[in-house]
Scaffold this motif. Sequence first.
Motif, PDB file in Angstrom:
ATOM      1  N   GLN A  13       0.825  -1.211   0.000  1.00  0.00           N
ATOM      2  CA  GLN A  13       0.000   0.000   0.000  1.00  0.00           C
ATOM      3  C   GLN A  13       0.862   1.265   0.000  1.00  0.00           C
ATOM      4  O   GLN A  13       0.454   2.302  -0.541  1.00  0.00           O
ATOM      5  CB  GLN A  13      -0.913  -0.006   1.230  1.00  0.00           C
ATOM      6  N   SER A  14       2.051   1.190   0.576  1.00  0.00           N
ATOM      7  CA  SER A  14       2.912   2.374   0.665  1.00  0.00           C
ATOM      8  C   SER A  14       3.392   2.856  -0.692  1.00  0.00           C
ATOM      9  O   SER A  14       3.727   4.026  -0.866  1.00  0.00           O
ATOM     10  CB  SER A  14       4.130   2.076   1.552  1.00  0.00           C
ATOM     11  N   ASP A  15       3.464   1.942  -1.661  1.00  0.00           N
ATOM     12  CA  ASP A  15       3.901   2.266  -3.027  1.00  0.00           C
ATOM     13  C   ASP A  15       5.354   2.723  -3.067  1.00  0.00           C
ATOM     14  O   ASP A  15       5.769   3.421  -3.996  1.00  0.00           O
ATOM     15  CB  ASP A  15       2.993   3.341  -3.641  1.00  0.00           C
ATOM     16  N   LEU A  16       6.127   2.328  -2.052  1.00  0.00           N
ATOM     17  CA  LEU A  16       7.559   2.666  -2.032  1.00  0.00           C
ATOM     18  C   LEU A  16       8.423   1.488  -2.455  1.00  0.00           C
ATOM     19  O   LEU A  16       9.631   1.611  -2.593  1.00  0.00           O
ATOM     20  CB  LEU A  16       7.972   3.111  -0.618  1.00  0.00           C
ATOM     21  N   GLY A  17       7.777   0.340  -2.675  1.00  0.00           N
ATOM     22  CA  GLY A  17       8.516  -0.868  -2.999  1.00  0.00           C
ATOM     23  C   GLY A  17       8.330  -1.897  -1.905  1.00  0.00           C
ATOM     24  O   GLY A  17       8.324  -1.559  -0.716  1.00  0.00           O
ATOM     25  N   THR A  18       8.157  -3.140  -2.306  1.00  0.00           N
ATOM     26  CA  THR A  18       7.938  -4.224  -1.345  1.00  0.00           C
ATOM     27  C   THR A  18       9.165  -5.107  -1.255  1.00  0.00           C
ATOM     28  O   THR A  18      10.172  -4.849  -1.916  1.00  0.00           O
ATOM     29  CB  THR A  18       6.729  -5.081  -1.777  1.00  0.00           C
ATOM     30  N   SER A  19       9.079  -6.138  -0.448  1.00  0.00           N
ATOM     31  CA  SER A  19      10.156  -7.125  -0.414  1.00  0.00           C
ATOM     32  C   SER A  19      10.255  -7.770  -1.802  1.00  0.00           C
ATOM     33  O   SER A  19       9.267  -7.793  -2.544  1.00  0.00           O
ATOM     34  CB  SER A  19       9.866  -8.206   0.636  1.00  0.00           C
ATOM     35  N   PRO A  20      11.419  -8.274  -2.181  1.00  0.00           N
ATOM     36  CA  PRO A  20      11.560  -8.892  -3.503  1.00  0.00           C
ATOM     37  C   PRO A  20      10.540 -10.001  -3.765  1.00  0.00           C
ATOM     38  O   PRO A  20      10.022 -10.107  -4.884  1.00  0.00           O
ATOM     39  CB  PRO A  20      12.989  -9.448  -3.466  1.00  0.00           C
ATOM     40  N   PHE A  21      10.238 -10.816  -2.756  1.00  0.00           N
ATOM     41  CA  PHE A  21       9.277 -11.902  -2.957  1.00  0.00           C
ATOM     42  C   PHE A  21       7.879 -11.351  -3.202  1.00  0.00           C
ATOM     43  O   PHE A  21       7.164 -11.798  -4.101  1.00  0.00           O
ATOM     44  CB  PHE A  21       9.269 -12.845  -1.750  1.00  0.00           C
ATOM     45  N   LEU A  30      15.970 -10.284  -8.436  1.00  0.00           N
ATOM     46  CA  LEU A  30      16.303 -10.391  -9.854  1.00  0.00           C
ATOM     47  C   LEU A  30      15.077 -10.797 -10.669  1.00  0.00           C
ATOM     48  O   LEU A  30      14.821 -10.242 -11.743  1.00  0.00           O
ATOM     49  CB  LEU A  30      17.434 -11.411 -10.049  1.00  0.00           C
ATOM     50  N   VAL A  31      14.308 -11.759 -10.155  1.00  0.00           N
ATOM     51  CA  VAL A  31      13.106 -12.214 -10.866  1.00  0.00           C
ATOM     52  C   VAL A  31      12.045 -11.119 -10.875  1.00  0.00           C
ATOM     53  O   VAL A  31      11.362 -10.901 -11.888  1.00  0.00           O
ATOM     54  CB  VAL A  31      12.538 -13.498 -10.222  1.00  0.00           C
ATOM     55  N   ALA A  32      11.900 -10.413  -9.744  1.00  0.00           N
ATOM     56  CA  ALA A  32      10.897  -9.347  -9.645  1.00  0.00           C
ATOM     57  C   ALA A  32      11.196  -8.216 -10.624  1.00  0.00           C
ATOM     58  O   ALA A  32      10.274  -7.625 -11.206  1.00  0.00           O
ATOM     59  CB  ALA A  32      10.852  -8.801  -8.218  1.00  0.00           C
ATOM     60  N   ILE A  33      12.466  -7.916 -10.840  1.00  0.00           N
ATOM     61  CA  ILE A  33      12.849  -6.864 -11.790  1.00  0.00           C
ATOM     62  C   ILE A  33      12.426  -7.271 -13.201  1.00  0.00           C
ATOM     63  O   ILE A  33      11.914  -6.450 -13.972  1.00  0.00           O
ATOM     64  CB  ILE A  33      14.365  -6.601 -11.726  1.00  0.00           C
ATOM     65  N   LEU A  34      12.634  -8.537 -13.533  1.00  0.00           N
ATOM     66  CA  LEU A  34      12.245  -9.030 -14.857  1.00  0.00           C
ATOM     67  C   LEU A  34      10.736  -8.929 -15.072  1.00  0.00           C
ATOM     68  O   LEU A  34      10.275  -8.685 -16.191  1.00  0.00           O
ATOM     69  CB  LEU A  34      12.702 -10.489 -15.030  1.00  0.00           C
ATOM     70  N   LEU A  35       9.964  -9.113 -13.990  1.00  0.00           N
ATOM     71  CA  LEU A  35       8.501  -9.055 -14.081  1.00  0.00           C
ATOM     72  C   LEU A  35       7.954  -7.651 -13.851  1.00  0.00           C
ATOM     73  O   LEU A  35       6.745  -7.448 -13.850  1.00  0.00           O
ATOM     74  CB  LEU A  35       7.883 -10.014 -13.058  1.00  0.00           C
ATOM     75  N   LYS A  36       8.850  -6.690 -13.676  1.00  0.00           N
ATOM     76  CA  LYS A  36       8.468  -5.298 -13.455  1.00  0.00           C
ATOM     77  C   LYS A  36       7.541  -5.153 -12.239  1.00  0.00           C
ATOM     78  O   LYS A  36       6.530  -4.456 -12.285  1.00  0.00           O
ATOM     79  CB  LYS A  36       7.793  -4.725 -14.699  1.00  0.00           C
ATOM     80  N   GLY A  37       7.922  -5.833 -11.168  1.00  0.00           N
ATOM     81  CA  GLY A  37       7.175  -5.716  -9.922  1.00  0.00           C
ATOM     82  C   GLY A  37       7.462  -4.385  -9.254  1.00  0.00           C
ATOM     83  O   GLY A  37       8.308  -3.605  -9.723  1.00  0.00           O
ATOM     84  N   PRO A  38       6.777  -4.078  -8.143  1.00  0.00           N
ATOM     85  CA  PRO A  38       6.955  -2.790  -7.447  1.00  0.00           C
ATOM     86  C   PRO A  38       8.298  -2.700  -6.717  1.00  0.00           C
ATOM     87  O   PRO A  38       8.386  -2.871  -5.501  1.00  0.00           O
ATOM     88  CB  PRO A  38       5.778  -2.755  -6.471  1.00  0.00           C
ATOM     89  N   ILE A  39       9.342  -2.428  -7.491  1.00  0.00           N
ATOM     90  CA  ILE A  39      10.683  -2.282  -6.929  1.00  0.00           C
ATOM     91  C   ILE A  39      10.950  -0.804  -6.669  1.00  0.00           C
ATOM     92  O   ILE A  39      10.687   0.036  -7.532  1.00  0.00           O
ATOM     93  CB  ILE A  39      11.756  -2.838  -7.895  1.00  0.00           C
ATOM     94  N   GLY A  40      11.447  -0.482  -5.498  1.00  0.00           N
ATOM     95  CA  GLY A  40      11.725   0.910  -5.172  1.00  0.00           C
ATOM     96  C   GLY A  40      12.664   1.004  -3.988  1.00  0.00           C
ATOM     97  O   GLY A  40      13.311   0.022  -3.612  1.00  0.00           O
TER      98      GLY A  40
END
Length: 221
Positions: free
Chosen positions: A22-30, A158-168
């Motif tokens: 909900q924070s939209d700042l980025g979650t854990s990689p999993f 690494l996998v989350a980056i490939l899937l364009k997950g909420p990385i921040g």
Amino acid sequence: MKFVFYVIGIFVLTLGIALTIQSDLGTSPFDALLVGLSENVGLTVGSWEIIVALMLIGCNALLSQRRPEILGLLTAMITGFGIDLWLFLLHGWPGSELWPGQWVCFAFGLIVIGLGTATYLYTNFAPIPVDRLTLIIRDLMKTNLFFARTLVYLAFLLVAILLKGPIGIGTILTVCFGGLILNFFMPIIRKGLGGICSRSVTPTFRESDDKCERSASPDSF
């Protein structure tokens, strides 16, 4: 008593996960992996928690050279339900779109994740497969929870980056401090819940409480 702490721990954990999302700042990689799958493929975040858990159960069985821990699927199902429930309840939470509110939401979520994880892991009932993977890596590499947790986080990152997950920035903070927070809460939970277990011993539940005490020993973690 053991099962009560197990369920409470999971729902506290999923509250923390929902807060970081909900924070939209980025979650854990999993969690970023789960959100990325949800946004790109479909289904809810909680549904992907269960699907990925099935794959991790097989991976954990190979690494530990033991039978698949099917009971871990129960934990994943409760976790998936909890994530979807909290995301529904927190949707449109006031202040979460403002910068100060985002940071409060994320910081509280990160702390709550560590507290919830330590609580349900204390019961030694059925860890979420990703947390079981952390424990397996810790034992195989003869290291501590901080290093093992960070290693697992980096792999999923690494996998989350490939899937364009909420990385921040929140993702980086989770990788850096997630393991430390868990390591901080483990002895506190062990001492606190161990005391509750010892006070609640009765002839009917003595065997269950003895197991609870054994799971609180340093060797269990």
